[in-house]
Design a protein around this motif. Structure first.
Motif, PDB file in Angstrom:
ATOM      1  N   THR A 123     -15.936  53.673  24.789  1.00  0.00           N
ATOM      2  CA  THR A 123     -14.704  52.963  25.063  1.00  0.00           C
ATOM      3  C   THR A 123     -14.571  52.603  26.531  1.00  0.00           C
ATOM      4  OG1 THR A 123     -12.277  53.042  24.921  1.00  0.00           O
ATOM      5  CG2 THR A 123     -13.402  55.128  25.298  1.00  0.00           C
ATOM      6  N   ASP A 124     -13.958  51.481  26.748  1.00  0.00           N
ATOM      7  CA  ASP A 124     -13.564  51.086  28.089  1.00  0.00           C
ATOM      8  C   ASP A 124     -12.403  51.993  28.505  1.00  0.00           C
ATOM      9  OD1 ASP A 124     -13.403  49.351  30.401  1.00  0.00           O
ATOM     10  OD2 ASP A 124     -11.643  48.442  29.479  1.00  0.00           O
ATOM     11  N   LEU A 125     -12.081  52.009  29.779  1.00  0.00           N
ATOM     12  CA  LEU A 125     -10.995  52.855  30.279  1.00  0.00           C
ATOM     13  C   LEU A 125      -9.701  52.065  30.441  1.00  0.00           C
ATOM     14  CD1 LEU A 125     -10.093  55.626  31.388  1.00  0.00           C
ATOM     15  CD2 LEU A 125     -10.814  54.825  33.652  1.00  0.00           C
ATOM     16  N   LEU A 140     -12.546  44.677  19.614  1.00  0.00           N
ATOM     17  CA  LEU A 140     -11.663  44.161  20.651  1.00  0.00           C
ATOM     18  C   LEU A 140     -10.258  44.663  20.350  1.00  0.00           C
ATOM     19  CD1 LEU A 140     -11.279  42.235  23.108  1.00  0.00           C
ATOM     20  CD2 LEU A 140     -10.747  40.434  21.435  1.00  0.00           C
ATOM     21  N   VAL A 141      -9.617  45.267  21.350  1.00  0.00           N
ATOM     22  CA  VAL A 141      -8.233  45.715  21.199  1.00  0.00           C
ATOM     23  C   VAL A 141      -7.355  44.934  22.162  1.00  0.00           C
ATOM     24  CG1 VAL A 141      -8.790  48.032  20.349  1.00  0.00           C
ATOM     25  CG2 VAL A 141      -8.548  47.647  22.814  1.00  0.00           C
ATOM     26  N   ARG A 142      -6.074  44.850  21.817  1.00  0.00           N
ATOM     27  CA  ARG A 142      -5.129  44.212  22.737  1.00  0.00           C
ATOM     28  C   ARG A 142      -4.973  45.109  23.963  1.00  0.00           C
ATOM     29  NH1 ARG A 142      -2.091  40.185  19.950  1.00  0.00           N
ATOM     30  NH2 ARG A 142      -2.078  40.457  17.699  1.00  0.00           N
ATOM     31  N   PRO A 143      -4.841  44.518  25.142  1.00  0.00           N
ATOM     32  CA  PRO A 143      -4.618  45.346  26.330  1.00  0.00           C
ATOM     33  C   PRO A 143      -3.348  46.179  26.181  1.00  0.00           C
ATOM     34  CG  PRO A 143      -5.084  43.063  26.938  1.00  0.00           C
ATOM     35  CD  PRO A 143      -4.906  43.098  25.444  1.00  0.00           C
ATOM     36  N   ILE A 144      -3.369  47.401  26.683  1.00  0.00           N
ATOM     37  CA  ILE A 144      -2.220  48.301  26.578  1.00  0.00           C
ATOM     38  C   ILE A 144      -1.008  47.734  27.304  1.00  0.00           C
ATOM     39  CG2 ILE A 144      -1.339  50.566  27.290  1.00  0.00           C
ATOM     40  CD1 ILE A 144      -4.083  51.706  26.595  1.00  0.00           C
ATOM     41  N   VAL A 178     -15.349  50.048  22.056  1.00  0.00           N
ATOM     42  CA  VAL A 178     -13.972  49.573  21.982  1.00  0.00           C
ATOM     43  C   VAL A 178     -13.560  49.110  23.376  1.00  0.00           C
ATOM     44  CG1 VAL A 178     -11.597  50.133  21.358  1.00  0.00           C
ATOM     45  CG2 VAL A 178     -13.488  51.289  20.183  1.00  0.00           C
ATOM     46  N   GLY A 179     -13.041  47.899  23.463  1.00  0.00           N
ATOM     47  CA  GLY A 179     -12.617  47.389  24.757  1.00  0.00           C
ATOM     48  C   GLY A 179     -11.618  46.263  24.634  1.00  0.00           C
ATOM     49  N   ASP A 180     -10.972  45.954  25.750  1.00  0.00           N
ATOM     50  CA  ASP A 180      -9.940  44.922  25.758  1.00  0.00           C
ATOM     51  C   ASP A 180     -10.416  43.604  26.372  1.00  0.00           C
ATOM     52  OD1 ASP A 180      -9.901  46.349  28.362  1.00  0.00           O
ATOM     53  OD2 ASP A 180      -8.265  44.961  28.815  1.00  0.00           O
ATOM     54  N   GLN A 181     -11.678  43.535  26.800  1.00  0.00           N
ATOM     55  CA  GLN A 181     -12.176  42.311  27.425  1.00  0.00           C
ATOM     56  C   GLN A 181     -13.435  41.797  26.729  1.00  0.00           C
ATOM     57  OE1 GLN A 181     -12.247  41.902  31.771  1.00  0.00           O
ATOM     58  NE2 GLN A 181     -11.580  44.053  31.839  1.00  0.00           N
ATOM     59  N   ILE A 182     -13.402  40.531  26.341  1.00  0.00           N
ATOM     60  CA  ILE A 182     -14.585  39.972  25.693  1.00  0.00           C
ATOM     61  C   ILE A 182     -15.692  39.654  26.693  1.00  0.00           C
ATOM     62  CG2 ILE A 182     -13.374  39.089  23.671  1.00  0.00           C
ATOM     63  CD1 ILE A 182     -13.560  36.289  24.901  1.00  0.00           C
ATOM     64  N   MET A 183     -15.339  39.401  27.941  1.00  0.00           N
ATOM     65  CA  MET A 183     -16.353  39.014  28.932  1.00  0.00           C
ATOM     66  C   MET A 183     -17.207  40.194  29.385  1.00  0.00           C
ATOM     67  SD  MET A 183     -15.259  35.586  30.310  1.00  0.00           S
ATOM     68  CE  MET A 183     -16.149  35.673  31.765  1.00  0.00           C
ATOM     69  N   THR A 184     -16.689  41.405  29.273  1.00  0.00           N
ATOM     70  CA  THR A 184     -17.438  42.583  29.712  1.00  0.00           C
ATOM     71  C   THR A 184     -17.767  43.493  28.533  1.00  0.00           C
ATOM     72  OG1 THR A 184     -15.338  43.656  30.271  1.00  0.00           O
ATOM     73  CG2 THR A 184     -16.534  42.575  32.064  1.00  0.00           C
ATOM     74  N   ASP A 185     -16.737  44.019  27.876  1.00  0.00           N
ATOM     75  CA  ASP A 185     -16.931  45.012  26.816  1.00  0.00           C
ATOM     76  C   ASP A 185     -17.636  44.437  25.593  1.00  0.00           C
ATOM     77  OD1 ASP A 185     -15.364  46.873  28.360  1.00  0.00           O
ATOM     78  OD2 ASP A 185     -13.567  45.859  27.625  1.00  0.00           O
ATOM     79  N   PHE A 204     -10.719  32.906  31.707  1.00  0.00           N
ATOM     80  CA  PHE A 204     -11.850  32.405  30.915  1.00  0.00           C
ATOM     81  C   PHE A 204     -11.814  32.941  29.483  1.00  0.00           C
ATOM     82  CE2 PHE A 204     -13.404  31.980  35.290  1.00  0.00           C
ATOM     83  CZ  PHE A 204     -13.674  30.619  35.282  1.00  0.00           C
ATOM     84  N   GLU A 205     -11.342  34.171  29.310  1.00  0.00           N
ATOM     85  CA  GLU A 205     -11.253  34.753  27.970  1.00  0.00           C
ATOM     86  C   GLU A 205     -10.347  33.936  27.049  1.00  0.00           C
ATOM     87  OE1 GLU A 205     -10.149  38.867  28.095  1.00  0.00           O
ATOM     88  OE2 GLU A 205     -12.159  39.482  28.679  1.00  0.00           O
ATOM     89  N   ARG A 206      -9.231  33.461  27.581  1.00  0.00           N
ATOM     90  CA  ARG A 206      -8.312  32.657  26.752  1.00  0.00           C
ATOM     91  C   ARG A 206      -9.026  31.426  26.211  1.00  0.00           C
ATOM     92  NH1 ARG A 206      -4.677  34.719  30.515  1.00  0.00           N
ATOM     93  NH2 ARG A 206      -4.878  32.978  31.969  1.00  0.00           N
ATOM     94  N   LYS A 207      -9.814  30.778  27.040  1.00  0.00           N
ATOM     95  CA  LYS A 207     -10.556  29.587  26.605  1.00  0.00           C
ATOM     96  C   LYS A 207     -11.617  29.948  25.555  1.00  0.00           C
ATOM     97  CE  LYS A 207      -9.863  26.937  30.843  1.00  0.00           C
ATOM     98  NZ  LYS A 207      -8.870  26.072  30.258  1.00  0.00           N
ATOM     99  N   ILE A 208     -12.351  31.019  25.788  1.00  0.00           N
ATOM    100  CA  ILE A 208     -13.394  31.445  24.846  1.00  0.00           C
ATOM    101  C   ILE A 208     -12.767  31.858  23.512  1.00  0.00           C
ATOM    102  CG2 ILE A 208     -15.189  33.170  24.400  1.00  0.00           C
ATOM    103  CD1 ILE A 208     -15.665  33.166  27.497  1.00  0.00           C
ATOM    104  N   MET A 209     -11.676  32.621  23.572  1.00  0.00           N
ATOM    105  CA  MET A 209     -11.009  33.070  22.336  1.00  0.00           C
ATOM    106  C   MET A 209     -10.492  31.878  21.526  1.00  0.00           C
ATOM    107  SD  MET A 209     -11.226  36.280  21.709  1.00  0.00           S
ATOM    108  CE  MET A 209      -9.860  36.740  20.646  1.00  0.00           C
TER     109      MET A 209
END
Length: 175
Positions: free
Chosen positions: A32-34, A135-139, A115-122, A153-158
């Protein structure tokens, strides 16, 4: 081109992922990401909900390992009270941190989930390492300065992925 950013699953929050769901899918450990996945980036103390989730995983024999781009001192401060192992300076989206965690656990990629909240990294990094991912929603809705650029950039990719894959929907779990 954008397929390397496509998550395996999309779940509202890490806390909605249960040991039973994971076991049904042959998943034996969670990476998991932190920040904004396990804890709010601006609150390193976590929540009762987090503690409950970690205990559920431990009781089910499912290890949780944090894989983060943060420095060791930052991660250690956040996870030592939860007694979680971690990989710091993971260099996501490279596969380095994922491979290090896999080696620590002595498991195959198919036994793991990231498990992570970022598609560009996680998500991109997990896909490159052959690891299924969630992919989880950011807390929280805010991010550190270094993450805000990725979010643009994530918004465009999503948006592109959602058009191509209409089944990409937020769910309340893996079932």
């Amino acid at each position: 081109m954008f397929s390397k950013y496509k998550p395996t699953w999309m779940v509202d929050a890490i806390y909605k992922i249960t040991p039973n769901q994971l076991k049904k899918l042959g998943i034996n450990a969670v990476l998991t990401d932190l920040d904004n996945t396990l804890i709010a980036w601006d609150n390193p103390d976590g929540t009762e909900e987090l503690l409950t989730w970690i205990l559920e995983m431990k009781n089910a024999g499912i290890p949780v390992v944090v894989v983060s781009n943060n420095k060791s001192s930052r991660i250690k401060r956040a996870v030592e009270k939860f007694e979680l192992d971690y990989v710091s300076r993971a260099l996501k989206p490279s596969t380095r941190g994922f491979k290090e965690a896999q080696k620590k656990l002595n498991m195959k990629p198919e036994e793991l989930v990231m498990v992570g909240d970022q598609i560009m990294t996680d998500i991109r990094g997990a896909n490159a390492a052959g690891i299924r991912n969630i992919l989880v929603r950011p807390i929280v809705d805010t991010d550190g300065w270094n993450t805000r650029i990725n979010r643009f950039f994530e918004r465009k990719i999503m948006k592109h992925l959602a058009k191509k894959h209409p089944d990409m929907l937020w769910k309340g779990g893996l079932e």
